[in-house]
Design a protein around this motif. Structure first.
Motif, PDB file in Angstrom:
ATOM      1  N   ASN A  34      27.977  -5.710  17.603  1.00 18.38           N
ATOM      2  CA  ASN A  34      27.991  -4.442  18.328  1.00 18.38           C
ATOM      3  C   ASN A  34      27.688  -4.748  19.793  1.00 18.38           C
ATOM      4  OD1 ASN A  34      27.094  -2.020  19.610  1.00 18.38           O
ATOM      5  ND2 ASN A  34      26.798  -1.094  17.592  1.00 18.38           N
ATOM      6  N   ASP A  69      31.219  -3.080  10.341  1.00 21.95           N
ATOM      7  CA  ASP A  69      30.237  -2.747  11.381  1.00 21.95           C
ATOM      8  C   ASP A  69      28.850  -2.517  10.772  1.00 21.95           C
ATOM      9  OD1 ASP A  69      30.074  -0.139  10.435  1.00 21.95           O
ATOM     10  OD2 ASP A  69      31.490   0.659  11.908  1.00 21.95           O
ATOM     11  N   GLU A  70      27.931  -2.035  11.608  1.00 23.92           N
ATOM     12  CA  GLU A  70      26.528  -1.945  11.187  1.00 23.92           C
ATOM     13  C   GLU A  70      26.278  -0.915  10.083  1.00 23.92           C
ATOM     14  OE1 GLU A  70      27.623  -1.691  14.243  1.00 23.92           O
ATOM     15  OE2 GLU A  70      27.288   0.358  14.958  1.00 23.92           O
ATOM     16  N   ARG A  71      27.247  -0.024   9.834  1.00 27.78           N
ATOM     17  CA  ARG A  71      27.025   0.919   8.734  1.00 27.78           C
ATOM     18  C   ARG A  71      27.045   0.189   7.391  1.00 27.78           C
ATOM     19  NH1 ARG A  71      31.585   4.968  10.455  1.00 27.78           N
ATOM     20  NH2 ARG A  71      32.382   2.930  11.032  1.00 27.78           N
ATOM     21  N   TRP A  99      24.468  -4.335   8.303  1.00 27.99           N
ATOM     22  CA  TRP A  99      23.207  -4.489   9.010  1.00 27.99           C
ATOM     23  C   TRP A  99      22.149  -4.010   8.046  1.00 27.99           C
ATOM     24  CZ3 TRP A  99      21.450  -6.407  13.589  1.00 27.99           C
ATOM     25  CH2 TRP A  99      20.127  -6.065  13.953  1.00 27.99           C
ATOM     26  N   TRP A 100      21.009  -4.700   7.965  1.00 27.80           N
ATOM     27  CA  TRP A 100      20.000  -4.246   7.013  1.00 27.80           C
ATOM     28  C   TRP A 100      18.627  -4.166   7.647  1.00 27.80           C
ATOM     29  CZ3 TRP A 100      15.725  -4.116   4.000  1.00 27.80           C
ATOM     30  CH2 TRP A 100      15.800  -3.310   2.854  1.00 27.80           C
ATOM     31  N   GLY A 110      17.623   1.564   7.803  1.00 32.51           N
ATOM     32  CA  GLY A 110      19.053   1.784   8.010  1.00 32.51           C
ATOM     33  C   GLY A 110      19.620   1.058   9.211  1.00 32.51           C
ATOM     34  N   THR A 111      20.583   1.707   9.868  1.00 32.65           N
ATOM     35  CA  THR A 111      21.350   1.073  10.958  1.00 32.65           C
ATOM     36  C   THR A 111      20.445   0.802  12.168  1.00 32.65           C
ATOM     37  OG1 THR A 111      21.883   3.225  11.887  1.00 32.65           O
ATOM     38  CG2 THR A 111      23.472   2.310  10.305  1.00 32.65           C
ATOM     39  N   GLU A 132      18.998   3.838  13.688  1.00 28.31           N
ATOM     40  CA  GLU A 132      18.012   4.568  12.875  1.00 28.31           C
ATOM     41  C   GLU A 132      16.648   3.886  12.823  1.00 28.31           C
ATOM     42  OE1 GLU A 132      21.208   6.455   9.651  1.00 28.31           O
ATOM     43  OE2 GLU A 132      20.397   4.457   9.368  1.00 28.31           O
TER      44      GLU A 132
END
Ligand code: GLY
Length: 317
Positions: A127, A173-175, A178-179, A183-184, A187
């Motif tokens: 990103n 993507d990060e949705r 990403w962990w 959340g993202t 968030e």
């Protein structure tokens, strides 16, 4: 293999690679007001991921009892449950991507005997706005291990309109890739650790027509499609970032946080697309059918999950 055999095989595999096996923490988290229940293996490990020394060292593995209330509306399909066992291994500032990806591939293909041609993976697309780089390093390692198994693994950018594109490795993507506990990247609260992840999927194959018989049949299938053909069986989180006021900074150490649902690994190893038809649920499902008579498959699954989850929650009090 049975669920007991797979749990033991996983813990033995990581013990053989220098990990200390620790018991599951309580389902009710201690000193952690963020959730009512422990939702992942990393949750009790948070302070060690942030840099505190773990009493058992830098390589830990376990099978953690987890409950995810946020998944409750998904229960009824072939793979979601509220309660599950998460197999986990951690590097607390020790090994990183190379070892984790190679070991996971070895565990899946050599110990569980999964056919490499039915394994697909996803990686973080990066990103630019958040200055988080694309995870090409993991792609290179995945390509190497697939090559050793005789598979040329093409990496492609996922786009819904393009479907599989002959790919084996997909950038999302990060949705999706990403962990963090919360959340993202957007968030995450300040002070929260997180990182890009690389998920692994088992393909039950096109001959079962799972996608064609699903509500998603008019869309192109892909590894994160909700049809049930592809089952996520594990997630390698490369936890190296901390959310700060000025964006993301690097944690004092690079961590690995692996989490994989035992029930799903059993389904993949048995090539059984319905986790409710594995040894984990067989007795419970038979009893529900005996008592309830002819009811819909999704209702049986809801009963089975909720009865099991409620029992474990009560035992945890
Ligand atoms: N901590 C990794 C996962 O829950 O997927």
């Amino acid at each position: 293999m049975t669920s007991d055999e797979i749990r033991k095989a996983y813990l033995d595999f990581f013990k053989g690679r220098g990990h200390v096996i620790v018991p599951s923490e309580s389902l009710v988290p201690e000193n952690d007001p963020t959730t009512l229940f422990t939702g992942s293996g990393m949750q009790p490990m948070l302070r060690y991921l942030l840099g505190e020394s773990h009493p058992s060292g830098k390589r830990i593995c376990d099978s953690q009892k987890c409950f995810r209330a946020q998944d409750i509306e998904e229960v009824g399909d072939n793979r979601h449950t509220t309660f599950f066992e998460m197999l986990g291994n951690w590097s607390l500032g020790d090994y990183f991507k190379k070892e984790q990806i190679s070991w996971m591939f070895e565990f899946l293909t050599k110990v569980l005997g999964l056919y490499p041609g039915n394994i697909y993976v996803s990686v973080f697309r990066g990103n630019e706005k958040l200055k988080l780089p694309r995870d090409d390093e993991s792609v290179g390692i995945w390509q190497e291990v697939f090559k050793e198994a005789g598979i040329k693994a093409k990496a492609v950018d996922f786009a819904e309109k393009n479907g599989m594109q002959g790919g084996r490795i997909f950038y999302y993507d990060e949705r999706k890739n990403w962990w963090s506990r919360t959340g993202t990247p957007e968030e995450m609260p300040l002070g929260e650790p997180g990182g890009p992840d690389s998920e692994m999927f088992w393909d039950f194959g096109d001959e079962l027509n799972i996608h064609e018989n699903s509500p998603y049949k008019d869309k192109l299938c892909h590894i994160n499609c909700d049809c049930g053909r592809f089952l996520e069986i594990g997630n390698n989180v490369f936890m190296e970032y901390l959310k700060t006021e000025s964006g993301f900074s690097l944690l004092p150490q690079k961590n690995v946080d692996f989490g994989g649902g035992l029930e799903r690994m059993v389904a993949a190893q048995n090539n059984q697309p319905d986790i409710f038809k594995t040894d984990v649920f067989n007795d419970l499902v038979s009893k529900i059918r005996e008592l309830a008579g002819e009811i819909e498959v999704s209702a049986v699954r809801v009963f089975a999950d909720h009865l099991r989850a409620a029992s474990v929650c009560l035992l945890s009090l």
